[in-house]
Structure formats: C-alpha cells, structure tokens
Design an enzyme around this catalytic site. Structure first.
Site, mmCIF file in Angstrom:
data_model
loop_
_atom_site.group_PDB
_atom_site.id
_atom_site.type_symbol
_atom_site.label_atom_id
_atom_site.label_comp_id
_atom_site.label_asym_id
_atom_site.label_seq_id
_atom_site.Cartn_x
_atom_site.Cartn_y
_atom_site.Cartn_z
ATOM 1 C CB ALA A 1 98.209 129.760 115.496
ATOM 2 C CB SER A 2 96.880 133.650 112.031
ATOM 3 O OG SER A 2 97.273 133.241 110.724
ATOM 4 C CE LYS A 3 95.420 133.126 106.482
ATOM 5 N NZ LYS A 3 94.581 134.224 105.952
ATOM 6 C CB VAL B 1 93.594 144.956 108.252
ATOM 7 C CG1 VAL B 1 93.161 145.338 106.844
ATOM 8 C CG2 VAL B 1 94.680 143.884 108.237
ATOM 9 C CB ILE C 1 96.754 129.512 95.250
ATOM 10 C CG1 ILE C 1 95.634 128.810 96.022
ATOM 11 C CG2 ILE C 1 96.187 130.384 94.136
ATOM 12 C CD1 ILE C 1 94.790 127.847 95.203
ATOM 13 C CE1 TYR D 1 99.052 132.677 106.113
ATOM 14 C CE2 TYR D 1 99.016 130.287 105.920
ATOM 15 C CZ TYR D 1 98.633 131.532 105.460
ATOM 16 O OH TYR D 1 97.832 131.628 104.346
ATOM 17 C CB SER E 1 95.459 129.088 104.739
ATOM 18 O OG SER E 1 96.532 128.272 104.331
#
Length: 260
Positions: free
Chosen positions: A160-162, A66, A191, A158, A145
């Site tokens: 920062a990306s979310k 992606v 989860i 992670y 998240s």
C-alpha cells in the site's frame, strides 16, 4: 577522475547508509557529485560518509528520521546550508517488514506508511520549497517497488505504501513541473541487496527467493547498481523530458507469467 555531468552538482539521498542507497551514493560520488547523505542508522551513515570522504569526495551526513516533520525540516535546511542548492533528491529510505494481514498491528502499519509514504512527502515538500526559492529547478526520484503492482502475502502495509508513492509521484510531477522540477519513480523487483541475499539463506527465504526468480523472464535477480543506473539517468539532463513516470527495473517480473 573524469569529470562528468554531475560534477559540481549537489544531491540529497535518504536511506543512504545501506542497500540501493549506499550503492547509489557511491556511483554519484564517482561521477563528481557533491553529496548529502541522510539515514536513521547513525553508525552505518557515519561509516558511509567516512568511506566516501577518504576517497576525497565532497560528502556530508545528516542523521534524521524521514517520518518526523521536525527532523526533516532540520535536515533539509542543513543540507542546503552545507552543500548549496540541492539539484537532485532521491527518496530511498524505506522499511520492509513481512507480517500476515490478520496478525498485523496498527502500530506496524503506521510505522511502514510513515516511513515509506509520509517520508517522501515530507522530504520532497521541504526540499522542493527550497528548490523553488533558489529558482534552480531539479530532479526528484522516489524508490518505489514491484510490490506496488503485485500482491503477495505479508506486505499489505508495504504494498500500500509503494502504490501510494506511485500516485504521490504523479501528483508531485504535475504540481512541481511549472517550477522546473521533475519527479519520477523507479520500481525495483527482486534486487540482490545484502538484506535480500541474507534473507534468502533461510529455508523460508530460500523458497520465496526461488519462487520470485522463477517468474522473472531474465532469469535472475538484479543488482543494486542496475537500479542506481536508472536513477542516475533520471537525475541527469538526458531525462529532461521525463516526469511523472514509474519505471520498472525488475527483469520483467511484473509483466505476467513468463512461461508455461
């Protein structure tokens, strides 16, 4: 099988070969949806496609990264060709390495941002253009998240990306609303995916898992199916007035301090 509101509709799911994505496609299939599965893990992708096809489901699998514009464009074109107009998209592909800030290489930062933030941008752009051309409208759900809201060591990239994905969701919702396309995000907390449970078996992982569970008001980790249930709602006509939202499914994890 009981015919549901998804019967005859086509959905494209990235990150479909494992974790929340795998459970989501199984649940969509049970509700009669036609599915196009996308993942970079070709072996797991084919295993998922085969398992669904053996139950008589209408399912196609397209291997793609992606973060690659060329691969995403090819994947979107093929998805619409084999399944007809795609009415729903779930951007579930993501990676989650844990590395302290001072040890994080720029290459790792780029890899996480390219997959978790650039990926949903590229896939949504390619799919939404075709939804608009087909005048079909649609629903798009991004998997964010709780890390978009809570800081913890080792996830600068992670988190920062979310966090970026939450704002991307809002802007997409504003721009695509005139075309009848809704865009929302779901923000899972702890989860119990296979990966999370496997990591919790090690000494460090066990301590991290216990620390997270201790601050969850409901006192447990969630299941992939509980996340998928919320995604199904947002994809459905029942959510027709929902767009631009980021919906927590975390047992209250992001609410604050659960007890003293």
């Amino acid at each position: 099988m009981e015919v549901s509101r998804f019967s005859g509709q086509a959905f494209l799911i990235t990150g479909a070969a494992s974790g929340i994505g795998r459970v989501l496609v199984e649940m969509l299939a049970e509700h009669g949806a036609a599915l196009v599965l996308c993942d970079v893990d070709t072996e797991r992708l084919e295993a998922t496609r085969r398992a669904l096809a053996e139950t008589g489901r209408r399912v196609h699998a397209i291997a793609a990264d992606v973060s690659s514009p060329d691969q995403v464009e090819r994947m979107a074109a093929e998805a619409f060709r084999v399944a007809g107009p795609i009415g729903g998209l779930v951007n579930c592909a993501g990676i989650y390495p844990v590395t302290p800030l001072l040890e994080m290489a720029a290459e790792e930062w780029d890899r996480v941002l390219n997959t978790n933030l650039k990926g949903p941008f590229l896939v949504t752009q390619a799919v939404a253009r075709r939804m608009i051309e087909a005048r079909s409208g649609g629903s798009i759900v991004n998997i964010s998240s709780s890390a978009s809201r809570l800081a913890r060591p080792g996830i600068a990239h992670y988190g920062a990306s979310k966090a970026g994905l939450n704002q991307l969701t809002a802007v997409m919702a504003v721009e695509l609303a005139p075309h009848g396309i809704r865009v929302n995000a779901v923000a899972p907390g702890l989860i119990g995916t296979d990966r999370v449970l496997a990591a919790a078996r090690g000494p460090a992982g066990e301590a991290e898992h216990a620390t997270k569970r201790a601050r969850i008001p409901l006192g447990r980790e969630g299941t992939p199916a509980e996340v998928a249930d919320l995604v199904l709602f947002l994809l459905s006509p029942e959510a027709s007035y929902c767009t631009g939202g980021v919906y927590a499914v975390d047992g209250g994890f992001t609410l604050g301090i659960p007890r003293y």
